[in-house]
Design an enzyme around this catalytic site. Structure first.
Site, mmCIF file in Angstrom:
data_model
loop_
_atom_site.group_PDB
_atom_site.id
_atom_site.type_symbol
_atom_site.label_atom_id
_atom_site.label_comp_id
_atom_site.label_asym_id
_atom_site.label_seq_id
_atom_site.Cartn_x
_atom_site.Cartn_y
_atom_site.Cartn_z
ATOM 1 N N ARG A 112 0.842 -1.213 0.000
ATOM 2 C CA ARG A 112 0.000 0.000 0.000
ATOM 3 C C ARG A 112 0.873 1.258 0.000
ATOM 4 N NH1 ARG A 112 -1.558 2.247 4.444
ATOM 5 N NH2 ARG A 112 -2.008 0.325 5.590
ATOM 6 N N TYR A 117 -16.469 14.514 -16.251
ATOM 7 C CA TYR A 117 -17.082 13.198 -16.047
ATOM 8 C C TYR A 117 -18.103 13.333 -14.901
ATOM 9 C CZ TYR A 117 -17.345 8.272 -14.689
ATOM 10 O OH TYR A 117 -17.786 7.013 -14.360
ATOM 11 N N ASP A 133 -7.369 17.291 -15.568
ATOM 12 C CA ASP A 133 -7.670 15.892 -15.884
ATOM 13 C C ASP A 133 -7.382 15.704 -17.366
ATOM 14 O OD1 ASP A 133 -8.854 13.489 -16.646
ATOM 15 O OD2 ASP A 133 -10.453 13.638 -15.160
ATOM 16 N N LYS A 175 -8.570 4.393 -19.350
ATOM 17 C CA LYS A 175 -8.911 4.840 -20.696
ATOM 18 C C LYS A 175 -7.716 4.670 -21.646
ATOM 19 C CE LYS A 175 -12.849 5.837 -18.840
ATOM 20 N NZ LYS A 175 -12.707 5.708 -17.449
HETATM 21 N N1 LCS Z 1 -11.821 11.489 -15.644
HETATM 22 C C1 LCS Z 1 -12.409 11.356 -16.836
HETATM 23 C C2 LCS Z 1 -12.219 12.410 -17.872
HETATM 24 C C3 LCS Z 1 -13.203 10.253 -17.106
HETATM 25 O O1 LCS Z 1 -13.781 10.151 -18.314
HETATM 26 C C4 LCS Z 1 -13.391 9.262 -16.094
HETATM 27 C C5 LCS Z 1 -14.224 8.067 -16.327
HETATM 28 C C6 LCS Z 1 -12.762 9.454 -14.854
HETATM 29 C C7 LCS Z 1 -11.979 10.569 -14.678
HETATM 30 C C8 LCS Z 1 -12.893 8.462 -13.745
HETATM 31 O O2 LCS Z 1 -12.086 7.372 -14.005
HETATM 32 P P1 LCS Z 1 -12.343 5.898 -13.444
HETATM 33 O O3 LCS Z 1 -12.530 6.040 -11.960
HETATM 34 O O4 LCS Z 1 -13.573 5.373 -14.086
HETATM 35 O O5 LCS Z 1 -11.106 5.166 -13.777
HETATM 36 N N2 LCS Z 1 -15.045 8.153 -17.460
HETATM 37 C C9 LCS Z 1 -15.934 7.280 -17.850
HETATM 38 C C10 LCS Z 1 -16.799 7.488 -18.940
HETATM 39 O O6 LCS Z 1 -16.897 8.522 -19.615
HETATM 40 N N3 LCS Z 1 -17.535 6.403 -19.119
HETATM 41 O O7 LCS Z 1 -17.306 5.464 -18.148
HETATM 42 C C11 LCS Z 1 -16.230 5.945 -17.281
#
Ligand code: LCS
Length: 393
Positions: free
Chosen positions: A58, A111, A183, A208
């Site tokens: 961790r 998001y 981001d 992603k």
């Molecule tokens: N930032 C952006 C720009 C994102 O599109 C997402 C997830 C996150 C942060 C969060 O990331 P995660 O915790 O899911 O790894 N975006 C998503 C979307 O547009 N569709 O499903 C997940």
């Protein structure tokens, strides 16, 4: 591999891989939760920081550290901190930088759960959010308060692809003794390096483009100096939302082809956006690579390519969009983005359903908006699939 003179394409292949002497070409997966000490004094010295080394996964793990070094190099930052998801990266960032009574300015196009995290969870802990169109610098200037600590900006924003001027936001933030967090998920460091435009901290959902294969959930924070790193590491260690070694290995493996994949995402994104813009059943298309994009010029200054995300609305709104999404065969109806496969989804009822409809509409997320994450398949096949689905609308 720390040589910052290497190009991003080379760093994708070699970043974070140990390259000295005999040994494996690919970093092993350290599938261990804990590390043996030489003796009691060694354990005490590791804990007190007198000696560097691994203690407990961790706190730090060599497989995860290799990935962190690779992405820090790609972003031209100093240190990375891998997290269990993109949301954990954002949560850890806000929890490190802000205390109760502090104020955060956040882009309105983010998001959906990022908006919810700030407006319902962080606000319950006394951190006040203002949701602002960060492409409008007057609106950002007007939103500052004496207690503003952070501007949190997603550019291009999810799902409207609105572009914010990173350099201008960084200057505004610094003038007000605040920090700019970007981001960078939609771009990856191949297409945009926010730290080079003045941002202080970068976060990503590794889920992603960075991983690229739709088989991992993860996140990362990249910072510019040791002191900031130490404070983030302490908070991450105590919040506990770290990335496990196997996931770190997969993401590191995915990054080896990141530059190639981003090139194809851009080529295919351009073709799909041009096809949609020319289709008589389409009302409007948003894509950073189209001259019709409202912040096309700012995008050209700070982005090295338009990426693979395209949003559009059909004439006939929500119902027409549903028919389209139910009719595609190759384009898979699923949330998430940035993988090798093309995905299609409906933000108002899916990724952004947790936001109030008022907040959504103010951010330009109309009820008929459809979002495509254009994959790396043959562009003609993607367009062929959209074409047969549009016939049915
Ligand atoms: N930032 C952006 C720009 C994102 O599109 C997402 C997830 C996150 C942060 C969060 O990331 P995660 O915790 O899911 O790894 N975006 C998503 C979307 O547009 N569709 O499903 C997940």
């Amino acid at each position: 591999m720390k040589d910052r003179n290497l190009s991003l394409r080379t760093l994708c292949v070699h970043g974070g891989q140990s390259e000295q002497g005999a040994g494996p070409v690919v970093n092993p997966i350290y599938a261990t939760s804990t590390f043996r000490f030489r003796d009691a004094q060694h354990g005490a010295d590791l804990f007190s920081g007198k000696e560097p080394g691994y203690i407990y996964t961790r706190m730090l793990n060599p497989t995860v550290k290799a990935l962190e070094d690779c992405i820090a190099a790609l972003e031209e930052g100093a240190y990375g901190l891998a997290t269990g998801s993109g949301m954990a990266a954002t949560h850890t960032t806000i929890a490190t930088l802000c205390s109760a009574g502090d104020h955060v300015i956040c882009s309105e196009a983010v998001y959906g759960p990022t908006n919810t995290l700030l407006t319902t969870i962080m606000s319950r802990l006394g951190i006040e959010p203002s949701i602002v169109d960060t492409s409008n610098l007057d609106a950002v200037s007007a939103a500052f308060r004496p207690n503003t600590r952070v501007i949190f900006c997603e550019t291009p924003g999810n799902p409207t692809l609105v572009i914010s001027d990173i350099r201008a936001l960084a200057e505004l933030a610094h003038r007000h003794n605040a920090l700019l967090v970007v981001d960078n998920t939609f771009m990856s460091p191949i297409l945009q390096q926010p730290l080079l435009h003045g941002a202080d901290i970068v976060v990503h959902s590794l889920t992603k483009f960075l991983n690229g294969h739709a088989d991992v959930v993860g996140g990362i924070i990249v910072v510019k100096d040791q002191q900031t790193y130490n404070s983030f590491r302490t908070v991450l260690n105590h919040l506990g939302g770290v990335l496990p070694p196997f996931e770190a290995f997969l993401v590191h493996r995915g990054i080896k082809t990141l530059a190639l994949r981003m090139q194809r995402h851009c080529e295919n994104g351009r073709k799909v956006a041009a096809y949609l813009e020319g289709h008589p059943k389409i009302e409007w298309v948003r894509y950073p690579g189209l001259p019709s994009h409202p912040q096309h010029e700012i995008g050209r200054r700070q982005m090295k390519g338009p990426g693979g995300m395209v949003s559009f609305e059909l004439k006939g709104g929500v119902q027409a969009g549903r028919t389209l999404m139910d009719s595609t065969r190759l384009c898979t109806l699923a949330v998430s983005l940035g993988g090798v496969e093309t995905l299609i989804q409906h933000p108002a009822s899916m990724t952004h359903a947790g936001m109030t409809s008022e907040t959504r509409l103010k951010a330009g997320i109309t009820d008929g908006l459809v979002r495509i994450s254009v994959g790396i398949e043959d562009a003609d096949d993607i367009i062929g699939d959209l074409d047969q689905a549009l016939e049915k609308v």
